[in-house]
Design a protein around this motif. Structure first.
Motif, mmCIF file in Angstrom:
data_model
loop_
_atom_site.group_PDB
_atom_site.id
_atom_site.type_symbol
_atom_site.label_atom_id
_atom_site.label_comp_id
_atom_site.label_asym_id
_atom_site.label_seq_id
_atom_site.Cartn_x
_atom_site.Cartn_y
_atom_site.Cartn_z
ATOM 1 N N TYR A 187 -4.609 25.453 -38.482
ATOM 2 C CA TYR A 187 -3.809 26.423 -37.709
ATOM 3 C C TYR A 187 -2.874 27.198 -38.634
ATOM 4 O O TYR A 187 -2.731 28.408 -38.543
ATOM 5 N N LYS A 188 -2.226 26.443 -39.532
ATOM 6 C CA LYS A 188 -1.268 27.065 -40.452
ATOM 7 C C LYS A 188 -1.984 28.056 -41.382
ATOM 8 O O LYS A 188 -1.528 29.197 -41.570
ATOM 9 N N ALA A 191 -3.128 31.121 -39.432
ATOM 10 C CA ALA A 191 -1.984 31.976 -39.106
ATOM 11 C C ALA A 191 -1.534 32.767 -40.335
ATOM 12 O O ALA A 191 -1.260 33.970 -40.262
ATOM 13 N N LYS A 192 -1.505 32.101 -41.464
ATOM 14 C CA LYS A 192 -1.072 32.754 -42.701
ATOM 15 C C LYS A 192 -2.051 33.863 -43.096
ATOM 16 O O LYS A 192 -1.643 34.980 -43.454
ATOM 17 N N ALA A 201 -4.165 38.138 -32.988
ATOM 18 C CA ALA A 201 -4.982 37.068 -32.413
ATOM 19 C C ALA A 201 -5.119 37.313 -30.916
ATOM 20 O O ALA A 201 -4.188 37.755 -30.248
ATOM 21 N N LEU A 223 -1.479 25.969 -31.927
ATOM 22 C CA LEU A 223 -1.990 27.155 -32.626
ATOM 23 C C LEU A 223 -1.083 28.354 -32.323
ATOM 24 O O LEU A 223 -0.715 29.115 -33.226
ATOM 25 N N ALA A 226 1.976 28.094 -34.427
ATOM 26 C CA ALA A 226 1.742 28.474 -35.830
ATOM 27 C C ALA A 226 1.672 29.998 -35.961
ATOM 28 O O ALA A 226 2.244 30.583 -36.897
ATOM 29 N N LEU A 227 1.001 30.644 -35.024
ATOM 30 C CA LEU A 227 0.875 32.107 -35.078
ATOM 31 C C LEU A 227 2.244 32.771 -34.942
ATOM 32 O O LEU A 227 2.579 33.718 -35.661
ATOM 33 N N LYS A 228 3.025 32.251 -33.997
ATOM 34 C CA LYS A 228 4.367 32.827 -33.788
ATOM 35 C C LYS A 228 5.240 32.630 -35.027
ATOM 36 O O LYS A 228 5.973 33.539 -35.429
ATOM 37 N N HIS A 230 4.378 32.533 -38.043
ATOM 38 C CA HIS A 230 3.985 33.451 -39.118
ATOM 39 C C HIS A 230 4.060 34.918 -38.693
ATOM 40 O O HIS A 230 3.646 35.804 -39.448
ATOM 41 N N VAL A 232 2.394 36.528 -36.307
ATOM 42 C CA VAL A 232 1.113 37.171 -35.950
ATOM 43 C C VAL A 232 1.237 37.767 -34.546
ATOM 44 O O VAL A 232 1.709 37.106 -33.618
#
Ligand SMILES: [Zn+2]
Ligand SMILES: [Zn+2]
Length: 260
Positions: A187-188, A191-192, A201, A223, A226-228, A230, A232
């Motif tokens: 996930y990390k 996201a990165k 996403a 997930l 992780a997106l938030k 970074h 995204v």
């Protein structure tokens, strides 16, 4: 709200057909719709699928029924006609492209600078296995291995510089399988990679509609977190394949993002 992922494949390329998506969007309080086609609808993309058809007789038969119905020029003509009209919602046009690492050049040649508003890349096949068709196809599949390969390919997709967004980034869970290990690292890294490449996403209700017993709505909470983390951009979508599903659970999808 945006519905960022709507398939128009079940109708003809006419303004009347597009009106039906617009009407439903209005009823669902959606103010932007992103219309798309699966890339295999077009003759030009058919060669990209030879290995997945060779892998499975079921997929070979499905592909013969579904693929190569239009030439891309027909789609461009529709897009041009729609852009001349006025609508109460914003309409964008794109493609949902099956990602295959070995066909990056092929995808680039067919999609780059062609005038699409957006290009969405999705992993629908992992090492030729079409994981999202039927639960019985998972018999004998190494779940841990397929999960690893799914996320490795998703990260490669994000780094390919071919797409604006990634489609339904964890649909691998649709039939309720889960790996024996934690997915947090994947996930990390995903996201990165999305953040580094300015990609969004797709927070999608399609799988929950299709598999309500085995799949949660939209992406896994971890997930989303992780997106938030970074930064995204997350875009809500129905993955509708007919006008009636436009805007399906779009507000709930948005709430999942806010609450993650
Ligand atoms: Zn998809
Ligand atoms: Zn789709």
């Amino acid at each position: 709200m945006i519905d960022g992922h709507i398939h128009i494949e079940r109708g003809d390329y006419t303004l009347e057909w597009i009106d039906r998506f617009v009407d439903k969007a209005g009823k669902m309080q959606v103010d932007e719709i992103r219309l798309l086609e699966h890339c295999y609808i077009f003759e030009e993309f058919v060669p990209m699928y030879s290995s997945v058809c060779a892998y499975s007789e079921y997929i070979d038969a499905w592909f013969k029924r579904s693929a190569g119905k239009h030439k891309m020029a027909e789609y461009f003509k529709l897009i041009e006609n729609v852009r001349k009209q006025r609508y109460p919602v914003e309409i964008k046009f794109g493609l949902e492209i099956c990602y295959f690492r070995e066909h990056e050049k092929f995808i680039e040649k067919l999609t780059k600078d062609k005038g699409f508003d957006f290009l969405l890349g999705s992993v629908h096949f992992v090492d030729d296995f079409a994981f999202d068709h039927k639960p019985e196809h998972w018999e004998g599949i190494d779940v841990d291995k397929i999960y690893r390969r799914y996320f490795e390919e998703s990260i490669a997709l994000a780094k390919s510089k071919l797409f604006d967004g990634i489609g339904h980034p964890d649909t691998i869970k649709l039939f309720g399988h889960s790996p024996s290990f934690s997915l947090l690292n994947y996930y990390k890294n995903l996201a990165k990679a999305l953040a580094d490449n300015g990609m969004y996403a797709d927070q999608n209700s399609g799988v929950a509609r299709r598999c309500p017993k085995t799949s949660s709505l939209g992406m896994d909470k971890k997930l989303l977190q992780a997106l938030k983390k970074h930064g995204v951009n997350i875009i809500t979508s129905s993955d509708a394949h007919c006008p009636n599903d436009v805007g399906d659970r779009i507000f709930d999808l948005g709430k999942c993002v806010v609450n993650a």
